[in-house]
Scaffold this active site. Structure first.
Site, PDB file in Angstrom:
ATOM      1  N   GLU A 102       1.751  -2.592   4.395  1.00  0.00           N
ATOM      2  CA  GLU A 102       3.046  -2.336   3.773  1.00  0.00           C
ATOM      3  C   GLU A 102       4.069  -3.289   4.376  1.00  0.00           C
ATOM      4  O   GLU A 102       4.177  -3.402   5.598  1.00  0.00           O
ATOM      5  CB  GLU A 102       3.470  -0.889   3.984  1.00  0.00           C
ATOM      6  CG  GLU A 102       4.866  -0.564   3.479  1.00  0.00           C
ATOM      7  CD  GLU A 102       5.093  -0.963   2.027  1.00  0.00           C
ATOM      8  OE1 GLU A 102       6.181  -1.503   1.734  1.00  0.00           O
ATOM      9  OE2 GLU A 102       4.193  -0.749   1.192  1.00  0.00           O
TER      10      GLU A 102
ATOM     11  N   GLY B 239      -1.491   6.059  -2.117  1.00  0.00           N
ATOM     12  CA  GLY B 239      -2.346   6.549  -3.181  1.00  0.00           C
ATOM     13  C   GLY B 239      -3.519   5.638  -3.475  1.00  0.00           C
ATOM     14  O   GLY B 239      -4.674   6.076  -3.526  1.00  0.00           O
TER      15      GLY B 239
ATOM     16  N   ALA C  30       0.774  -1.240   0.000  1.00  0.00           N
ATOM     17  CA  ALA C  30       0.000   0.000   0.000  1.00  0.00           C
ATOM     18  C   ALA C  30       0.805   1.290   0.000  1.00  0.00           C
ATOM     19  O   ALA C  30       0.305   2.319  -0.454  1.00  0.00           O
ATOM     20  CB  ALA C  30      -0.954   0.006   1.197  1.00  0.00           C
ATOM     21  N   ALA C  31       2.014   1.305   0.548  1.00  0.00           N
ATOM     22  CA  ALA C  31       2.753   2.571   0.665  1.00  0.00           C
ATOM     23  C   ALA C  31       3.059   3.141  -0.715  1.00  0.00           C
ATOM     24  O   ALA C  31       3.309   2.379  -1.661  1.00  0.00           O
ATOM     25  CB  ALA C  31       4.041   2.358   1.447  1.00  0.00           C
TER      26      ALA C  31
ATOM     27  N   CYS D 267       3.929  -1.266 -12.690  1.00  0.00           N
ATOM     28  CA  CYS D 267       4.355  -0.146 -13.538  1.00  0.00           C
ATOM     29  C   CYS D 267       5.448  -0.648 -14.487  1.00  0.00           C
ATOM     30  O   CYS D 267       6.472  -0.009 -14.680  1.00  0.00           O
ATOM     31  CB  CYS D 267       4.827   1.045 -12.707  1.00  0.00           C
ATOM     32  SG  CYS D 267       6.141   0.689 -11.532  1.00  0.00           S
TER      33      CYS D 267
ATOM     34  N   ASP E   8      -0.560  -4.056  -6.030  1.00  0.00           N
ATOM     35  CA  ASP E   8       0.267  -3.240  -6.927  1.00  0.00           C
ATOM     36  C   ASP E   8       1.697  -3.714  -6.689  1.00  0.00           C
ATOM     37  O   ASP E   8       2.399  -3.217  -5.813  1.00  0.00           O
ATOM     38  CB  ASP E   8       0.096  -1.761  -6.591  1.00  0.00           C
ATOM     39  CG  ASP E   8       0.780  -0.861  -7.597  1.00  0.00           C
ATOM     40  OD1 ASP E   8       0.809  -1.214  -8.786  1.00  0.00           O
ATOM     41  OD2 ASP E   8       1.306   0.188  -7.190  1.00  0.00           O
TER      42      ASP E   8
END
Length: 455
Positions: free
Chosen positions: A135, A116, A112-113, A232, A179
């Site tokens: 995190e 966002g 999570a860190a 990403c 993510d």
């Protein structure tokens, strides 16, 4: 061919159908910076920032004409908005498409860190849901906690655990967002230094790490629950191949998402299971490189015994809540040492289950310390959306707001009309924090660790 982008990456991308590698390279060589923010739907303020076009796939999100110095804006520190890369805001469109907006569900943001995606999840799910923001890296969990506190909601649990810890909560979460740590090629325009760390070996290393993270935590999803997986990275090994692996190994099916052609998002499918993925290329849209796919748990998942614990009488004095919080908020209050926390009443049992298996950094909102027969209010309380609106307060101009955020001494004359005692400092009607007004001075209670060091 680019003079600075990795040749191995460009060669791979050129093999994709209809991929315009020249436009891709040109976009990176120009190095334009795109800034976007997302507004907090529960904190309304008149921003002194020029908002341009809305981010099309996320509500209350906007592109900016130029990047201001956010550190100097008191409304940034008050949690009125979050500065977030536009491509990653696609999560909002996903939550809405899945029919989860304002739903009463349990959600996990595993990596999570800095916060966002967690603030976005919280904004879309609303106050009926429970969000666990985790995190793994201890040095990064502090900024996650700070950002969630600024957001002002009480239905969040911030944890600092390895993904494997969540296997102790099988069949618990309805939504899981991963993510995943990746090789970072999608950030090359934003962070050119990341180019030096990219290699095919690192892509393989990241792919293996992503599989480990998922393998050790994926059982925490309920049957019928959704996994939102993103990176990403542009590398297939970290994106479409991972979706194939999830579907093949763990009994998931792929979820196709509707797209507007004007968005410029590139739909893809994995080679083995035809799982749907979505690629964001900076030469096709206003955002950085990003990949996301949604998978639904179709195989049966066992869960844990959910025996209800014997109700405990709250040790929190009722006056500690009535004097400081909005009434009728359906809150559960508990003591952690001398600290008073508030949490959604509907998830009181859930908190006990989480406490048994996770290291919890913060649960709900810490509203302050109970000292004898009074509450020493916390900074979290000042930023909470549940703090009473009729508490003593003082509106201040920008110069005084910045002095407060530097934790400077404030002029007693500014507070001449409010009298002595605890007082909220407000800017554009939004709470920034506490001062205590005394006969001959004002004590500034802005947290020392959060103060603005340089202007």
């Amino acid at each position: 061919m680019s003079n600075f982008l990795p040749n191995e990456l460009i060669d791979r991308l050129r093999k994709e159908q209809d991929f315009d590698h020249e436009a891709f390279v040109d976009t990176h060589e120009k190095g334009d910076r795109i800034t976007s923010i997302r507004l907090n739907p529960r904190k309304h303020a008149l921003l002194d920032i020029a908002l341009l076009d809305p981010v099309p796939w996320c509500s209350k999100a906007y592109y900016l004409g130029e990047r201001p110095v956010f550190t100097l804006d008191p409304l940034y520190h008050a949690g009125c908005y979050y500065v977030q890369e536009a491509s990653s805001m696609f999560l909002g469109h996903i939550i809405r498409t899945l029919g989860l907006e304002n739903a009463a569900i349990r959600a996990l943001d595993l990596c999570a860190a800095p916060g966002g995606k967690s603030t976005l999840i919280n904004a879309y799910l609303g106050d009926k849901s429970l969000l666990v923001s985790n995190e793994v890296i201890k040095t990064r969990v502090g900024i996650l906690e700070d950002n969630m506190n600024r957001w002002g909601m009480h239905n969040v649990v911030v944890t600092n655990n390895d993904p494997s810890s969540f296997s102790r909560l099988p069949g618990y979460f309805d939504l899981m967002v991963v993510d995943a740590p990746c090789s970072g090629s999608g950030m090359f325009r934003k962070d050119p230094d990341a180019i030096d760390e990219w290699s095919l070996a690192n892509v393989k290393l990241c792919s293996d790490r992503q599989k480990r993270i998922l393998a050790e935590s994926i059982s925490t999803l309920v049957t019928g629950g959704y996994l939102i997986y993103s990176t990403c990275s542009y590398s297939t090994e970290e994106n479409e191949d991972i979706l194939d692996w999830i579907a093949h190994e763990y009994g998931f099916s792929s979820v196709e998402l509707p797209l507007d052609d004007s968005w410029g998002i590139q739909p893809t499918q994995s080679s083995e299971m035809s799982a749907h993925g979505y690629r964001f290329y900076p030469h096709q849209l206003q955002g950085e490189g990003f990949f996301v796919g949604v998978m639904k748990k179709t195989e049966a998942q066992e869960t844990f015994s959910r025996k209800k614990a014997k109700p405990e009488k709250s040790a929190v004095p009722k006056q500690a809540l009535a004097d400081w919080l909005l009434p009728n908020a359906a809150l559960y209050a508990f003591m952690h040492g001398d600290d008073v926390h508030i949490f959604p009443k509907r998830y009181e049992e859930d908190l006990k289950w989480l406490q048994r298996v996770l290291y919890i950094r913060n649960a709900g909102t810490n509203i302050g310390k109970w000292i004898g027969r009074e509450l020493l209010p916390s900074h979290e309380l000042a930023l909470s959306v549940f703090v009473k609106s009729d508490l003593k307060s003082q509106e201040v101009p920008l110069s005084v707001a910045q002095e407060f955020l530097r934790k400077d001494n404030l002029d007693r004359d500014i507070f001449v009309d409010v009298g002595n005692g605890w007082c909220l400092v407000r800017y554009y009607g939004v709470n920034l924090g506490w001062v205590k007004v005394l006969a001959n001075r004002v004590n500034n209670y802005y947290p020392k660790e959060s103060r603005i060091v340089h202007l």
